[in-house]
Design a protein around this motif. Structure first.
Motif, PDB file in Angstrom:
ATOM      1  N   GLY A  56       0.783  -1.183  -0.015  1.00  0.00           N
ATOM      2  CA  GLY A  56      -0.013   0.101   0.052  1.00  0.00           C
ATOM      3  C   GLY A  56       0.780   1.269  -0.010  1.00  0.00           C
ATOM      4  N   VAL A  57       2.123   1.252   0.142  1.00  0.00           N
ATOM      5  CA  VAL A  57       2.941   2.505  -0.035  1.00  0.00           C
ATOM      6  C   VAL A  57       2.955   2.904  -1.460  1.00  0.00           C
ATOM      7  CG1 VAL A  57       5.210   3.254  -0.045  1.00  0.00           C
ATOM      8  CG2 VAL A  57       4.386   1.826   1.814  1.00  0.00           C
ATOM      9  N   THR A  58       2.721   3.955  -1.814  1.00  0.00           N
ATOM     10  CA  THR A  58       2.419   4.642  -3.304  1.00  0.00           C
ATOM     11  C   THR A  58       3.386   5.706  -3.585  1.00  0.00           C
ATOM     12  OG1 THR A  58       0.677   5.358  -4.553  1.00  0.00           O
ATOM     13  CG2 THR A  58       0.658   6.104  -2.318  1.00  0.00           C
ATOM     14  N   SER A  59       3.465   5.842  -4.745  1.00  0.00           N
ATOM     15  CA  SER A  59       4.293   7.001  -5.195  1.00  0.00           C
ATOM     16  C   SER A  59       3.411   8.139  -5.847  1.00  0.00           C
ATOM     17  CB  SER A  59       5.374   6.655  -6.389  1.00  0.00           C
ATOM     18  OG  SER A  59       4.598   6.101  -7.450  1.00  0.00           O
ATOM     19  N   VAL A  60       1.887   8.093  -5.734  1.00  0.00           N
ATOM     20  CA  VAL A  60       1.046   9.014  -6.161  1.00  0.00           C
ATOM     21  C   VAL A  60       1.116  10.288  -5.245  1.00  0.00           C
ATOM     22  CG1 VAL A  60      -1.285   9.698  -6.459  1.00  0.00           C
ATOM     23  CG2 VAL A  60      -0.523   7.384  -7.117  1.00  0.00           C
ATOM     24  N   PRO A  61       1.624  11.608  -5.795  1.00  0.00           N
ATOM     25  CA  PRO A  61       1.840  12.551  -4.919  1.00  0.00           C
ATOM     26  C   PRO A  61       0.383  13.154  -4.374  1.00  0.00           C
ATOM     27  CG  PRO A  61       2.141  13.276  -6.885  1.00  0.00           C
ATOM     28  CD  PRO A  61       1.876  11.829  -7.122  1.00  0.00           C
ATOM     29  N   ASP A  62       0.374  13.917  -3.250  1.00  0.00           N
ATOM     30  CA  ASP A  62      -0.372  14.990  -2.953  1.00  0.00           C
ATOM     31  C   ASP A  62      -0.114  16.051  -3.948  1.00  0.00           C
ATOM     32  OD1 ASP A  62      -2.727  14.718  -1.146  1.00  0.00           O
ATOM     33  OD2 ASP A  62      -1.193  14.008   0.179  1.00  0.00           O
ATOM     34  N   ILE A  63      -1.182  16.921  -4.744  1.00  0.00           N
ATOM     35  CA  ILE A  63      -0.859  17.856  -5.589  1.00  0.00           C
ATOM     36  C   ILE A  63      -1.666  19.179  -4.810  1.00  0.00           C
ATOM     37  CG2 ILE A  63      -0.695  18.931  -7.765  1.00  0.00           C
ATOM     38  CD1 ILE A  63      -0.095  16.320  -8.767  1.00  0.00           C
ATOM     39  N   ARG A  64      -1.157  20.297  -4.623  1.00  0.00           N
ATOM     40  CA  ARG A  64      -1.802  21.397  -4.160  1.00  0.00           C
ATOM     41  C   ARG A  64      -1.337  22.565  -4.917  1.00  0.00           C
ATOM     42  NH1 ARG A  64      -2.402  21.521   2.416  1.00  0.00           N
ATOM     43  NH2 ARG A  64      -3.283  19.327   2.320  1.00  0.00           N
ATOM     44  N   ARG A  65      -2.470  23.522  -5.050  1.00  0.00           N
ATOM     45  CA  ARG A  65      -2.195  24.827  -6.231  1.00  0.00           C
ATOM     46  C   ARG A  65      -2.152  26.072  -5.205  1.00  0.00           C
ATOM     47  NH1 ARG A  65      -5.589  28.154  -8.582  1.00  0.00           N
ATOM     48  NH2 ARG A  65      -5.085  28.875 -10.773  1.00  0.00           N
ATOM     49  N   CYS A  66      -1.327  26.783  -5.346  1.00  0.00           N
ATOM     50  CA  CYS A  66      -1.450  28.165  -4.744  1.00  0.00           C
ATOM     51  C   CYS A  66      -1.049  29.312  -5.551  1.00  0.00           C
ATOM     52  CB  CYS A  66      -0.453  27.825  -3.323  1.00  0.00           C
ATOM     53  SG  CYS A  66      -0.483  29.537  -2.283  1.00  0.00           S
ATOM     54  N   GLN A  67      -1.874  30.355  -5.603  1.00  0.00           N
ATOM     55  CA  GLN A  67      -1.567  31.472  -6.167  1.00  0.00           C
ATOM     56  C   GLN A  67      -0.697  32.369  -5.395  1.00  0.00           C
ATOM     57  OE1 GLN A  67      -4.591  33.197  -8.796  1.00  0.00           O
ATOM     58  NE2 GLN A  67      -3.327  34.667  -9.655  1.00  0.00           N
ATOM     59  N   LEU A  68       0.445  33.077  -5.848  1.00  0.00           N
ATOM     60  CA  LEU A  68       1.184  33.828  -5.441  1.00  0.00           C
ATOM     61  C   LEU A  68       0.665  35.383  -5.395  1.00  0.00           C
ATOM     62  CD1 LEU A  68       4.965  33.045  -6.757  1.00  0.00           C
ATOM     63  CD2 LEU A  68       3.787  32.520  -4.407  1.00  0.00           C
ATOM     64  N   THR A  69       1.020  36.184  -4.093  1.00  0.00           N
ATOM     65  CA  THR A  69       0.521  37.409  -3.969  1.00  0.00           C
ATOM     66  C   THR A  69       1.661  38.287  -3.608  1.00  0.00           C
ATOM     67  OG1 THR A  69       0.374  37.393  -1.695  1.00  0.00           O
ATOM     68  CG2 THR A  69      -1.577  36.298  -2.974  1.00  0.00           C
ATOM     69  N   PRO A  70       1.389  39.524  -3.751  1.00  0.00           N
ATOM     70  CA  PRO A  70       2.463  40.418  -3.392  1.00  0.00           C
ATOM     71  C   PRO A  70       2.708  40.560  -2.051  1.00  0.00           C
ATOM     72  CG  PRO A  70       0.694  41.683  -4.821  1.00  0.00           C
ATOM     73  CD  PRO A  70       0.054  40.296  -4.372  1.00  0.00           C
ATOM     74  N   ASN A  71       1.874  39.752  -1.033  1.00  0.00           N
ATOM     75  CA  ASN A  71       2.293  39.743   0.281  1.00  0.00           C
ATOM     76  C   ASN A  71       3.232  38.557   0.783  1.00  0.00           C
ATOM     77  OD1 ASN A  71       0.874  42.109   0.797  1.00  0.00           O
ATOM     78  ND2 ASN A  71      -1.172  40.560   1.480  1.00  0.00           N
ATOM     79  N   ASP A  72       3.791  37.842  -0.253  1.00  0.00           N
ATOM     80  CA  ASP A  72       4.568  36.398  -0.194  1.00  0.00           C
ATOM     81  C   ASP A  72       5.693  36.722  -0.252  1.00  0.00           C
ATOM     82  OD1 ASP A  72       2.024  34.955   0.141  1.00  0.00           O
ATOM     83  OD2 ASP A  72       2.083  34.581  -2.074  1.00  0.00           O
ATOM     84  N   ARG A  73       6.664  36.330   0.830  1.00  0.00           N
ATOM     85  CA  ARG A  73       7.831  36.761   0.903  1.00  0.00           C
ATOM     86  C   ARG A  73       8.944  35.638   0.598  1.00  0.00           C
ATOM     87  NH1 ARG A  73       9.593  40.226   5.341  1.00  0.00           N
ATOM     88  NH2 ARG A  73      11.852  39.840   4.536  1.00  0.00           N
ATOM     89  N   PHE A  74       8.762  34.392   0.847  1.00  0.00           N
ATOM     90  CA  PHE A  74       9.587  33.405   0.617  1.00  0.00           C
ATOM     91  C   PHE A  74       8.966  31.767   0.776  1.00  0.00           C
ATOM     92  CE2 PHE A  74      10.770  34.265   5.089  1.00  0.00           C
ATOM     93  CZ  PHE A  74      10.534  33.084   5.623  1.00  0.00           C
ATOM     94  N   ILE A  75       9.304  30.746   0.307  1.00  0.00           N
ATOM     95  CA  ILE A  75       9.042  29.276   0.520  1.00  0.00           C
ATOM     96  C   ILE A  75       9.905  28.709   1.191  1.00  0.00           C
ATOM     97  CG2 ILE A  75       8.363  27.435  -0.788  1.00  0.00           C
ATOM     98  CD1 ILE A  75       7.595  29.341  -3.303  1.00  0.00           C
ATOM     99  N   LEU A  76       9.809  28.036   2.293  1.00  0.00           N
ATOM    100  CA  LEU A  76      10.741  27.085   2.894  1.00  0.00           C
ATOM    101  C   LEU A  76      10.495  25.829   2.591  1.00  0.00           C
ATOM    102  CD1 LEU A  76      12.846  26.396   5.035  1.00  0.00           C
ATOM    103  CD2 LEU A  76      10.844  26.398   6.825  1.00  0.00           C
ATOM    104  N   LEU A  77      11.390  24.925   2.010  1.00  0.00           N
ATOM    105  CA  LEU A  77      11.341  23.376   1.952  1.00  0.00           C
ATOM    106  C   LEU A  77      12.301  22.881   2.848  1.00  0.00           C
ATOM    107  CD1 LEU A  77      10.731  24.909  -1.256  1.00  0.00           C
ATOM    108  CD2 LEU A  77      10.737  22.320  -1.775  1.00  0.00           C
TER     109      LEU A  77
END
Length: 354
Positions: A264-285
């Protein structure tokens, strides 16, 4: 690789920029691609398509300004014998993707991979996943960029996993490596976040009403203790003991881990969508080596304090902003080790510029 034990800060609905900002891109949509299949090596047709659940969708305002993105990274081996993390920073792969120019101006890709059982799966994913993505990226006119990009990401993860499993099974003895994957694909001002396992992506967004920065989770952790993950594993004939698949594996989705795919371990990812705004500073991975000892809010505030540290000056003609982002990555990785994270630590920060 242990899974993060602290409760994740997960927002299924990413908030729009505050209403006081009339010029903002005032829509965010997060979308999850879920897999309810058997988790066998060859998935059923409905599983391959991925069942898509729309969490929130609002009317998006287009922006003529494409935000610039630039990645910075620091990694520490910690107390582990070897570094099993891998990462990729591709600030601009528009030319390689050759997207339909009338629809897409810029494509960027950032990814963190946290290996377990060895370095081969994480290294393979870092070398191949974006190459497969570039090959599968939509060419020519498409009806819906969003649907086409999502399909491209699903196919890319499936293909990359199958390629690695084929190589791993042909070895004697067979490789048993596996890896998480947290990837951010930026198509103009839209982020598509695809992830497997317990590495995470966090967005730092300024809230005009509270005058504070918020740490918004862009990804969803996959641990076998979660109800849906456990149900899929049990349906496939596997079990969860001590919070692990078969009492061993701490993540329920991954690249590699061939011996667990039939459980049951799978490689199907969760996919999310996010629109950037002028208030966004950075993304941390970052991998879970960071989040074992930092909450998302603590990590974001730590980075912000570095970015505002006037003692950090540019050297060798490097812009001050670059020096501060590099220092933020290095200081945060160092602090995670100081706080006792025994795991590998990878910290990637993607600056969002206007």
């Amino acid at each position: 690789m242990a899974s993060g034990s602290g409760g994740p800060l997960l927002f299924d609905d990413l908030p729009p920029a505050s209403s006081g900002d009339s010029g903002s891109l005032d829509a965010s949509m997060s979308q999850t691609v879920k897999n309810e299949g058997k988790g066998a090596k060859r998935r059923a047709p409905e599983e391959e398509n991925g069942s898509e659940e729309l969490v929130e969708k609002k009317v998006c305002k287009a922006s003529s300004v494409i935000f610039g993105l630039k990645g910075y990274v620091a990694e520490r081996k910690g107390e582990r014998e070897e570094m099993q993390d891998a990462h990729v920073i591709l600030n601009d792969i528009t030319e390689e993707c050759r997207p339909p120019s009338s629809l897409i101006t810029r494509v960027s890709y950032f990814a963190v991979f946290d290996g377990h059982g060895g370095i081969r799966a994480s290294k393979f994913a870092a070398q191949n996943l974006h190459q497969n993505l570039i090959r599968k990226f939509p060419k020519g006119d498409v009806i819906s960029v969003e649907k086409t990009v999502k399909r491209c990401l699903l196919d890319t993860f499936k293909h990359t996993d199958e390629e690695f499993l084929k190589q791993a099974s042909s070895q004697k003895p067979a490789w048993k490596d596996g890896s998480t994957a947290t990837c951010v694909l930026a198509v103009d001002n839209i982020l598509y976040i695809a992830n497997l396992g317990d590495s995470r992506a966090i967005l730092c967004r300024f809230n005009e009403e509270s005058q504070k920065h918020a740490a918004l989770s862009l990804s969803k952790e996959h641990n076998p203790t979660q109800y849906e993950e456990r149900m899929r594993i049990q349906k496939a004939g596997g079990n969860v003991r001590d919070g692990r698949v078969l009492g061993v594996l701490e993540v329920s989705r991954s690249i590699g881990d061939g011996q667990y795919k039939r459980c049951g371990v799978t490689s199907v990812p969760d996919i999310r969508r996010c629109q950037l705004t002028p208030n966004d500073r950075f993304i941390l991975l970052a991998c879970d080596g960071l989040f074992k000892v930092f909450t998302p809010e603590e990590a974001v505030n730590f980075i912000l304090s570095c970015l505002e540290d006037e003692k950090i000056q540019s050297r060798e003609g490097k812009p001050t902003v670059d020096a501060r982002y590099e220092a933020a990555c290095n200081r945060l990785a160092n602090k995670a080790v100081q706080r006792g994270s025994a795991d590998n630590v990878t910290v990637m920060v993607v600056r969002i510029g206007q």
